[in-house]
Design a protein around this motif. Structure first.
Motif, short mmCIF file in Angstrom:
data_model
loop_
_atom_site.label_atom_id
_atom_site.label_comp_id
_atom_site.label_asym_id
_atom_site.label_seq_id
_atom_site.Cartn_x
_atom_site.Cartn_y
_atom_site.Cartn_z
N ARG A 444 -2.85 -25.68 -12.95
CA ARG A 444 -4.01 -25.34 -12.12
C ARG A 444 -3.93 -23.90 -11.60
O ARG A 444 -2.85 -23.32 -11.50
N PRO A 461 -8.83 -26.24 -13.02
CA PRO A 461 -7.94 -26.75 -14.06
C PRO A 461 -7.71 -25.67 -15.12
O PRO A 461 -8.58 -24.87 -15.39
N VAL A 462 -6.55 -25.67 -15.68
CA VAL A 462 -6.19 -24.61 -16.63
C VAL A 462 -6.49 -25.06 -18.06
O VAL A 462 -6.16 -26.18 -18.44
N PRO A 463 -7.13 -24.20 -18.85
CA PRO A 463 -7.39 -24.58 -20.23
C PRO A 463 -6.07 -24.66 -21.00
O PRO A 463 -5.13 -23.92 -20.69
#
Lengths: 478, 237
Positions: A444, A461-463
């Protein structure tokens, strides 16, 4: 307008949040029940909405005709009819009438237009005391505020705040009250207001509708004070917007099936008054003189424009009651008389688009407002049209304009667009908080400089890395 | 494929592909496709929105069906394109045709493969968030629920106010971060009140918003998933 800043203050105000939190489910639940109950009368809610929209459209299509019929019938019934171009002119007319008749005190009920006119201020400046008599408006007036909702003006106040106001203004010690004490508090206010009804020389009210065929003002209320205001003082002044006219009594009957249900969920309100003319000989009550002041204040400009649909509004408040933004902020954040989705359309139209640039942006586009509007005003579409007008008139901030320009260009260059998303995905991954073991590649982002608004309250949220198109291309190559 | 899926959660795209292939479709993701233009349209940037609509119409009109794993992008193609291009008769017709062929994923599955049985072996409880554009713009309500309910072991738990907006609203969540947070807080409370293992939805924007807030509030366990991911059985429990 400083909507954005005001919005922040409102979101962070725990007392306000408590008041709103309590009110919202009541409004939503009651309307749902009220509309569902239409079936018991063999009525179809959706068809009724069509019928109501059609009545309002019919009135607006020939507004001049219905207004002149209204004027003719109102004059014939013994009332007077005056016209005002804007709020200032309307307020001046009311003050002049008050002066002519030696009025020192005015009791008021049911008029949002009088807020548009700043009538209380105009009366006070002329040395005339205005007294609001709708309970909510009375509370708001004691607090020196303006209404925050068109049918529940004091919805932003908690019981404790009202108790403190009453104690201070009614000259008694403050008590600890709970909701069981509300009837007693209402009685207390009623006692004070009763004196005012009896001593005021003039009553000012709005009207929910003006009925053209009979020259009648229709007033829909729940508290009974509307009847006092319109019948006790010798002079009754009705101030309404010119768009409030409808052709017939039958139209009124149809609209009445929808108005109280949309507003409070009631099948009919406690009081429905049809006021025509003045006291006739042999009658015991009613004003000796009735004056209608029909106010334009920007309404005529909307006729034939992209925004004409907005004039159908019957001021039920359902749009704000179902709006997630309204119920996060309350009405004062909107900065003018009308709050919520209908206000986000009306305020820019009446006060100038450049004076309310934030309001049409203050919506998530969820269309909960449009889906409950009893006269089918496409509120999100109108707010959207206002956004387009802002863009056409160059009213959007430079940063936003440049971003869209760049984005619009990029989105037409697929190869570059792919490259951009690939880089963005890696960049976001790089921004991620470290994983619990301290290594890169956490899940995140806690502070995102490019869109700080997002990470004010949320993680991003992190890709996972390669984009869909990258992976898809790789899959195809295999 | 939608921009957010492309960038933020490619798994959703592959789950959608898998589901479509499983019901016998040949699926093509056109090379040239980019953003459908919804953000520009919603911001009132009509000229840009029109240009992107034309680009997308030209790319999509060769296909029998256009399936989109997002209620809001599908809604823009179905309702937005015909409006944006209404003034140019030739384009208006092409836009109408593409709109007529376009379905959101759950809509398409319900229509095209009514007997579809998902392969997943999911076990746990799921609560469904109705995204505004899908729900009020396209009438998507039962389709994803019915599809999910076919998974043995999956228990649907309706949360209160499931049709309430989550506060995402595209740029709204960035412009009015605090207000948006207040709105999504209510959604988080609704989710918490049913205590489901998973929040599912059909729009990645809403899902990222809800997930972001849940995590910030300290909820590390409730999973936030696109319904396609669950149906494709690619969710390790």
């Amino acid at each position: 307008m400083f909507f954005q800043q005001r919005a922040g203050d409102k979101v962070r105000n725990p007392v306000l949040q408590q008041a709103l939190q309590k009110a919202r489910p009541l409004f939503v639940g009651k309307r749902a029940k009220g509309v569902a109950a239409l079936a018991e009368d063999g009525l179809d809610g959706e068809r009724l909405r069509d019928a109501c929209a059609e009545i309002r459209n019919r009135a607006l299509a020939d507004l001049d005709v219905w207004l002149s019929l209204f004027e003719e019938r109102a004059l014939a019934s013994g009332a007077e009819v005056l016209w005002a171009r804007d709020g200032e002119e309307a307020a001046a007319l009311v003050v002049a009438l008050a002066r002519q008749h030696g009025v020192r005190k005015v009791v008021k009920s049911k008029s949002m237009l009088s807020e548009e006119m700043h009538l209380n201020a105009a009366l006070a400046a002329a040395g005339i005391q205005p007294v609001e008599t709708d309970l909510g408006e009375y509370i708001v007036q004691l607090a020196g505020e303006t209404p925050s909702h068109i049918i529940a003006p004091a919805v932003h106040k908690t019981l404790g705040e009202v108790e403190a106001l009453f104690a201070e203004n009614h000259g008694r010690p403050q008590k600890t009250r709970n909701s069981a004490d509300i009837p007693e508090m209402t009685r207390e206010a009623r006692g004070v207001l009763r004196e005012h009804f009896l001593s005021a020389e003039m009553g000012v009210s709005g009207a929910n509708f003006l009925i053209a065929e009979s020259g009648t003002a229709a007033l829909v209320t729940n508290e009974g004070n509307g009847r006092m205001v319109t019948t006790l003082p010798p002079l009754h002044v009705v101030v309404t917007g010119i768009e409030k006219v409808i052709p017939t009594l039958e139209d009124f009957a149809t609209l009445m099936r929808m108005l109280p249900r949309s507003a409070t969920g009631q099948s009919i309100s406690n009081y429905v008054s049809l006021l025509t003319g003045t006291r006739r000989s042999g009658e015991h009550d009613g004003p000796q003189k009735t004056v209608f002041i029909l106010v334009d204040n920007g309404r005529a400009d909307l006729l034939g424009s992209d925004y004409q649909d907005m004039l159908r509004c019957i001021r039920c408040g359902a749009c704000m009651n179902h709006c997630p933004v309204y119920f996060s902020l309350g009405g004062h954040a909107y900065g003018w008389v009308y709050p919520g989705p209908m206000g986000s359309v009306l305020t820019p139209l009446y006060t100038g688009i450049e004076n309310a640039v934030d309001l049409p942006q203050a919506t998530t586009g969820c269309n909960q407002c449009g889906s409950v509007c009893p006269v089918r005003i496409p509120l999100p579409k109108l707010m959207h049209r206002l956004r387009e007008t802002q863009v056409e008139r160059g009213l959007r901030p430079l940063g936003e304009r440049l971003t869209f320009k760049a984005w619009g260009w990029l989105a037409r260059q697929p190869r570059l667009y792919r490259l951009f998303s690939r880089i963005a995905a890696r960049y976001l991954g790089w921004l991620a908080d470290p994983a619990p073991d301290g290594s890169r590649g956490g899940r995140r982002i806690r502070i995102f400089g490019l869109a700080p608004g997002w990470t004010v309250g949320r993680d991003l949220p992190v890709p996972p890395g390669p984009t869909f198109h990258e992976r898809y291309a790789a899959r195809k190559r295999v | 494929m939608t921009c957010l899926v492309d960038l933020m959660r490619p798994e959703v795209g592959f789950a959608a592909l898998q589901l479509l292939e499983r019901v016998g479709c040949t699926v093509v993701v056109p090379d040239g496709q980019t953003c459908c233009g919804q953000p520009a349209a919603s911001a009132g940037q009509r000229a840009i929105a029109v240009a992107l609509a034309k680009k997308a119409v030209a790319e999509l009109e060769g296909y029998e069906r256009v399936v989109v794993p997002s209620g809001s992008c599908a809604e823009h193609i179905c309702n937005g394109y015909p409006q944006l291009l209404a003034d140019e008769p030739a384009w208006a017709m092409r836009a109408q045709a593409v709109a007529g062929a376009t379905r959101e994923l759950s809509q398409f599955l319900a229509e095209h493969a009514p007997d579809f049985s998902p392969a997943g072996d999911f076990s746990g409880s799921v609560t469904y968030h109705d995204s505004c554009k899908g729900l009020r713009g396209l009438g998507i309500k039962q389709q994803p629920r019915e599809l999910l309910a076919r998974l043995p072991g999956l228990k649907l738990e309706e949360m209160p106010e499931c049709e309430e907006c989550c506060g995402f609203g595209g740029a709204f969540s960035v412009k009015y971060g605090e207000v948006s947070t207040r709105i999504v807080d209510r959604k988080c409370e609704s989710i918490a009140s049913v205590g489901a293992d998973v929040v599912a939805g059909g729009d990645l924007g809403c899902l990222l918003n809800i997930e972001g807030r849940l995590r910030r509030r300290g909820d590390e366990t409730t999973r936030v998933l696109h319904f396609a991911e669950i149906l494709a059985g690619e969710v390790a429990k």
